[in-house]
Design a protein around this motif. Sequence first.
Motif, PDB file in Angstrom:
ATOM      1  N   VAL A 151      -7.618  -5.060  -1.883  1.00 31.63           N
ATOM      2  CA  VAL A 151      -8.950  -4.793  -2.456  1.00 31.63           C
ATOM      3  C   VAL A 151      -9.840  -4.151  -1.387  1.00 31.63           C
ATOM      4  CG1 VAL A 151     -11.047  -5.870  -3.375  1.00 31.63           C
ATOM      5  CG2 VAL A 151      -8.803  -6.602  -4.211  1.00 31.63           C
ATOM      6  N   ARG A 152      -9.768  -4.677  -0.172  1.00 33.25           N
ATOM      7  CA  ARG A 152     -10.578  -4.113   0.925  1.00 33.25           C
ATOM      8  C   ARG A 152     -10.204  -2.641   1.158  1.00 33.25           C
ATOM      9  NH1 ARG A 152     -10.667  -2.362   5.722  1.00 33.25           N
ATOM     10  NH2 ARG A 152      -8.431  -2.582   6.050  1.00 33.25           N
ATOM     11  N   ARG A 153      -8.896  -2.364   1.163  1.00 35.14           N
ATOM     12  CA  ARG A 153      -8.476  -0.971   1.405  1.00 35.14           C
ATOM     13  C   ARG A 153      -8.922  -0.058   0.264  1.00 35.14           C
ATOM     14  NH1 ARG A 153      -2.625  -1.100   4.473  1.00 35.14           N
ATOM     15  NH2 ARG A 153      -3.147  -2.874   5.780  1.00 35.14           N
ATOM     16  N   HIS A 154      -8.925  -0.605  -0.952  1.00 35.45           N
ATOM     17  CA  HIS A 154      -9.411   0.192  -2.083  1.00 35.45           C
ATOM     18  C   HIS A 154     -10.888   0.522  -1.896  1.00 35.45           C
ATOM     19  CE1 HIS A 154     -10.360   1.613  -6.045  1.00 35.45           C
ATOM     20  NE2 HIS A 154     -11.245   0.643  -6.190  1.00 35.45           N
ATOM     21  N   LYS A 155     -11.677  -0.505  -1.543  1.00 35.70           N
ATOM     22  CA  LYS A 155     -13.134  -0.323  -1.454  1.00 35.70           C
ATOM     23  C   LYS A 155     -13.551   0.464  -0.216  1.00 35.70           C
ATOM     24  CE  LYS A 155     -14.629  -3.826  -4.541  1.00 35.70           C
ATOM     25  NZ  LYS A 155     -14.742  -5.222  -4.833  1.00 35.70           N
ATOM     26  N   GLU A 156     -12.876   0.201   0.897  1.00 36.99           N
ATOM     27  CA  GLU A 156     -13.351   0.798   2.163  1.00 36.99           C
ATOM     28  C   GLU A 156     -12.548   2.015   2.592  1.00 36.99           C
ATOM     29  OE1 GLU A 156     -13.552  -2.252   5.166  1.00 36.99           O
ATOM     30  OE2 GLU A 156     -14.695  -3.584   3.846  1.00 36.99           O
ATOM     31  N   GLU A 157     -11.307   2.137   2.114  1.00 34.91           N
ATOM     32  CA  GLU A 157     -10.469   3.227   2.609  1.00 34.91           C
ATOM     33  C   GLU A 157      -9.965   4.134   1.487  1.00 34.91           C
ATOM     34  OE1 GLU A 157      -7.438   1.334   5.023  1.00 34.91           O
ATOM     35  OE2 GLU A 157      -8.951   0.342   6.256  1.00 34.91           O
ATOM     36  N   GLY A 158     -10.400   3.855   0.258  1.00 34.68           N
ATOM     37  CA  GLY A 158     -10.066   4.742  -0.850  1.00 34.68           C
ATOM     38  C   GLY A 158      -8.639   4.621  -1.358  1.00 34.68           C
ATOM     39  N   LEU A 159      -7.967   3.509  -1.043  1.00 33.95           N
ATOM     40  CA  LEU A 159      -6.612   3.321  -1.597  1.00 33.95           C
ATOM     41  C   LEU A 159      -6.732   3.254  -3.124  1.00 33.95           C
ATOM     42  CD1 LEU A 159      -3.562   2.671  -1.051  1.00 33.95           C
ATOM     43  CD2 LEU A 159      -4.221   0.241  -1.168  1.00 33.95           C
ATOM     44  N   SER A 160      -6.057   4.168  -3.807  1.00 39.37           N
ATOM     45  CA  SER A 160      -6.207   4.238  -5.268  1.00 39.37           C
ATOM     46  C   SER A 160      -4.967   3.729  -5.989  1.00 39.37           C
ATOM     47  CB  SER A 160      -6.481   5.670  -5.700  1.00 39.37           C
ATOM     48  OG  SER A 160      -6.509   5.721  -7.120  1.00 39.37           O
ATOM     49  N   PHE A 161      -5.221   2.888  -7.002  1.00 35.47           N
ATOM     50  CA  PHE A 161      -4.159   2.326  -7.839  1.00 35.47           C
ATOM     51  C   PHE A 161      -4.103   3.050  -9.184  1.00 35.47           C
ATOM     52  CE2 PHE A 161      -3.224  -1.739  -5.576  1.00 35.47           C
ATOM     53  CZ  PHE A 161      -4.211  -1.672  -4.600  1.00 35.47           C
ATOM     54  N   ALA A 162      -4.809   4.188  -9.285  1.00 33.82           N
ATOM     55  CA  ALA A 162      -4.976   4.848 -10.585  1.00 33.82           C
ATOM     56  C   ALA A 162      -3.639   5.280 -11.196  1.00 33.82           C
ATOM     57  CB  ALA A 162      -5.906   6.052 -10.435  1.00 33.82           C
ATOM     58  N   ALA A 183       0.834  -1.214   0.000  1.00 33.70           N
ATOM     59  CA  ALA A 183       0.000   0.000   0.000  1.00 33.70           C
ATOM     60  C   ALA A 183       0.866   1.260   0.000  1.00 33.70           C
ATOM     61  CB  ALA A 183      -0.929  -0.008   1.213  1.00 33.70           C
ATOM     62  N   ARG A 184       1.987   1.184   0.689  1.00 29.66           N
ATOM     63  CA  ARG A 184       2.904   2.341   0.719  1.00 29.66           C
ATOM     64  C   ARG A 184       3.365   2.667  -0.705  1.00 29.66           C
ATOM     65  NH1 ARG A 184       7.330   0.290   3.913  1.00 29.66           N
ATOM     66  NH2 ARG A 184       8.701   0.429   2.119  1.00 29.66           N
ATOM     67  N   TYR A 185       3.672   1.629  -1.481  1.00 32.54           N
ATOM     68  CA  TYR A 185       4.099   1.852  -2.875  1.00 32.54           C
ATOM     69  C   TYR A 185       2.922   2.324  -3.732  1.00 32.54           C
ATOM     70  CZ  TYR A 185       8.642  -0.202  -1.918  1.00 32.54           C
ATOM     71  OH  TYR A 185       9.902  -0.431  -1.426  1.00 32.54           O
ATOM     72  N   VAL A 186       1.763   1.741  -3.488  1.00 33.55           N
ATOM     73  CA  VAL A 186       0.574   2.113  -4.269  1.00 33.55           C
ATOM     74  C   VAL A 186       0.304   3.612  -4.108  1.00 33.55           C
ATOM     75  CG1 VAL A 186      -1.930   1.808  -4.455  1.00 33.55           C
ATOM     76  CG2 VAL A 186      -0.440  -0.193  -4.177  1.00 33.55           C
ATOM     77  N   GLU A 187       0.443   4.106  -2.889  1.00 38.49           N
ATOM     78  CA  GLU A 187       0.203   5.542  -2.629  1.00 38.49           C
ATOM     79  C   GLU A 187       1.160   6.427  -3.409  1.00 38.49           C
ATOM     80  OE1 GLU A 187       0.474   5.501   1.605  1.00 38.49           O
ATOM     81  OE2 GLU A 187      -1.611   4.825   1.851  1.00 38.49           O
ATOM     82  N   GLN A 188       2.314   5.883  -3.761  1.00 35.25           N
ATOM     83  CA  GLN A 188       3.301   6.657  -4.530  1.00 35.25           C
ATOM     84  C   GLN A 188       3.129   6.472  -6.039  1.00 35.25           C
ATOM     85  OE1 GLN A 188       6.984   5.095  -3.002  1.00 35.25           O
ATOM     86  NE2 GLN A 188       6.518   5.734  -0.913  1.00 35.25           N
ATOM     87  N   GLY A 189       2.122   5.710  -6.471  1.00 35.92           N
ATOM     88  CA  GLY A 189       1.919   5.474  -7.903  1.00 35.92           C
ATOM     89  C   GLY A 189       3.010   4.615  -8.504  1.00 35.92           C
ATOM     90  N   ALA A 190       3.398   3.575  -7.769  1.00 40.59           N
ATOM     91  CA  ALA A 190       4.556   2.764  -8.157  1.00 40.59           C
ATOM     92  C   ALA A 190       4.243   1.774  -9.273  1.00 40.59           C
ATOM     93  CB  ALA A 190       5.045   1.996  -6.928  1.00 40.59           C
ATOM     94  N   THR A 191       5.315   1.228  -9.841  1.00 43.74           N
ATOM     95  CA  THR A 191       5.193   0.076 -10.729  1.00 43.74           C
ATOM     96  C   THR A 191       5.324  -1.179  -9.873  1.00 43.74           C
ATOM     97  OG1 THR A 191       6.036   1.281 -12.622  1.00 43.74           O
ATOM     98  CG2 THR A 191       6.231  -1.116 -12.708  1.00 43.74           C
ATOM     99  N   LEU A 192       4.273  -1.994  -9.906  1.00 45.67           N
ATOM    100  CA  LEU A 192       4.187  -3.160  -9.023  1.00 45.67           C
ATOM    101  C   LEU A 192       4.545  -4.429  -9.784  1.00 45.67           C
ATOM    102  CD1 LEU A 192       0.650  -2.287  -7.569  1.00 45.67           C
ATOM    103  CD2 LEU A 192       2.886  -1.590  -6.642  1.00 45.67           C
ATOM    104  N   GLY A 193       5.299  -5.306  -9.160  1.00 42.18           N
ATOM    105  CA  GLY A 193       5.554  -6.639  -9.710  1.00 42.18           C
ATOM    106  C   GLY A 193       4.653  -7.604  -8.973  1.00 42.18           C
TER     107      GLY A 193
END
Length: 255
Positions: free
Chosen positions: A46-57, A21-31
């Motif tokens: 997925v839960r954090r995306h749906k319930e806490e707004g963690l964005s992978f955009a 999640a720390r990397y996702v918040e930075q807009g990282a490239t994920l392996g």
Amino acid sequence: MEIIILDTPEEVGLLAADVMARYVEQGATLGLATGSTPVGAYRELVRRHKEEGLSFANCRAFLLDEYIGLGPDHPQSYHATIRRELTDHIDIEDALVQSPNGLDPRHAHDYDRAITAAGGIDVQLLGVGTDGHIGFNEPGSSLASGTRVKTLHPRTIQDNARFFDSIDDVPHHVVTQGLATIGRARHLLLLATGIVKAEAVEALCEGPVSALCPASVLQYHPHATVIVDQQAASQLENAEYYRYAFQCKPEWQEI
Ligand code: F6R
């Protein structure tokens, strides 16, 4: 290499999700890895995306490997698996979730170029095979290998038969990121749970760096984290020290 021993597979998944999640918040490239091990971490993301707004955009993703002969629509292709388990349920752009082409493996090397062109992988999630493979770099793999075709070890075919109707349906060949490809990711995050992984975990963390245990290349990586449950840690000779070091870890020091 930092080795973190937690009580249960659930805790392994939650901590892995924290790191990702720390990397996702930075807009990282994920392996991304497939298989059973990362499923708990994906569920939590997925839960954090749906319930806490963690964005992978702002993220993109590269898979580790793909079966040869299974097209993207085959339910057991890793292309389909990662969509079912993670990327269909978050806001990452589908075209930016790439995997090796299992239908045209002659161009396997192009995958390394695509990863480099994207700026490299920031964090690479890994499972480990009972025979010590990462990606599908089976024992005997070149430590300097790039993405290429590999033949699955009979033990891996046996291990993965649970995902197919019959062992005869498991493809014998794959395209996998090589050990050098994986080693170029800036952070390696390997997860292992269950007693069946205890031998591989001991070999990769404490054995010699050897093509016989491809995952042992993590010992050469400047930022490798291994998160395991009690059972997977049960053969580690130095386990007491790893537990102690994690308990004493300064709060400001990130995983
Ligand atoms: C999957 C992969 C493999 C698995 C390994 C462990 O993309 O690259 O290395 O991580 O075979 O599989 P599980 O997690 O199913 O035990």
